[in-house]
Design a protein around this motif. Structure first.
Motif, short mmCIF file in Angstrom:
data_model
loop_
_atom_site.label_atom_id
_atom_site.label_comp_id
_atom_site.label_asym_id
_atom_site.label_seq_id
_atom_site.Cartn_x
_atom_site.Cartn_y
_atom_site.Cartn_z
N UNK A 1 -36.16 44.36 -8.52
CA UNK A 1 -34.81 44.18 -8.12
C UNK A 1 -33.71 44.51 -9.11
N UNK A 2 -32.74 45.39 -8.85
CA UNK A 2 -31.62 45.48 -9.54
C UNK A 2 -30.62 44.47 -9.67
N UNK A 3 -30.79 43.43 -10.17
CA UNK A 3 -29.85 42.14 -10.26
C UNK A 3 -28.73 42.51 -10.62
N UNK A 7 -25.36 41.91 -8.50
CA UNK A 7 -24.29 41.02 -9.16
C UNK A 7 -22.83 41.58 -9.08
N UNK A 8 -22.76 43.19 -9.28
CA UNK A 8 -21.71 43.90 -9.12
C UNK A 8 -21.00 43.83 -7.72
N UNK A 32 -32.86 49.41 -0.16
CA UNK A 32 -33.87 49.93 -0.68
C UNK A 32 -33.52 50.26 -2.26
N UNK A 33 -32.56 50.79 -2.76
CA UNK A 33 -31.82 51.13 -3.80
C UNK A 33 -31.75 49.67 -4.61
N UNK A 34 -31.05 48.84 -4.06
CA UNK A 34 -31.07 47.67 -4.79
C UNK A 34 -32.09 46.78 -4.97
N UNK A 64 -29.31 53.55 -13.26
CA UNK A 64 -30.27 53.60 -12.35
C UNK A 64 -31.72 54.10 -12.80
N UNK A 65 -31.59 54.69 -13.89
CA UNK A 65 -32.86 55.39 -14.39
C UNK A 65 -33.52 55.02 -15.64
N UNK A 66 -32.61 54.00 -16.24
CA UNK A 66 -33.25 53.64 -17.52
C UNK A 66 -34.49 53.11 -17.69
#
Length: 91
Positions: A1-3, A7-8, A32-34, A64-66
């Motif tokens: 998950x992209x917390x 958050x933003x 799906x992205x989040x 997103x790609x890190x």
């Protein structure tokens, strides 16, 4: 998950549906992205960064790609381990 992304989005007081509509994608696609189940295209990553004002938080659209390289390495390692195990089972 992209917390960080969630958050933003919550700071902007947006639902998945509202943000998805703003950037012209489906709510499911955004979800799906989040959840890190999909990566956005470069253009979509840039659009998300504009919509959520990433600059305000010193975040680049490249965030997103890190972790992608780490994920690819881990996946390759797991697949290699499975292949070796299967080969041993055959022998």
């Amino acid at each position: 998950m992209r917390k960080w992304l969630k958050h933003i989005r919550l700071l902007k007081k947006l639902t998945h549906e509202e943000l998805a509509k703003q950037i012209c994608i489906s709510r499911a696609h955004y979800t799906h992205i989040e959840l890190s189940q999909r990566n956005p295209s470069i253009e979509l990553a840039k659009e998300l960064s504009r919509a959520l004002d990433f600059d305000k938080y010193n975040i680049s659209w490249t965030k997103f790609y890190e972790n992608q390289e780490k994920l690819n390495t881990a996946t390759e390692s797991t697949e290699l381990t499975k292949a070796v195990k299967q080969a041993k089972d055959v022998i």
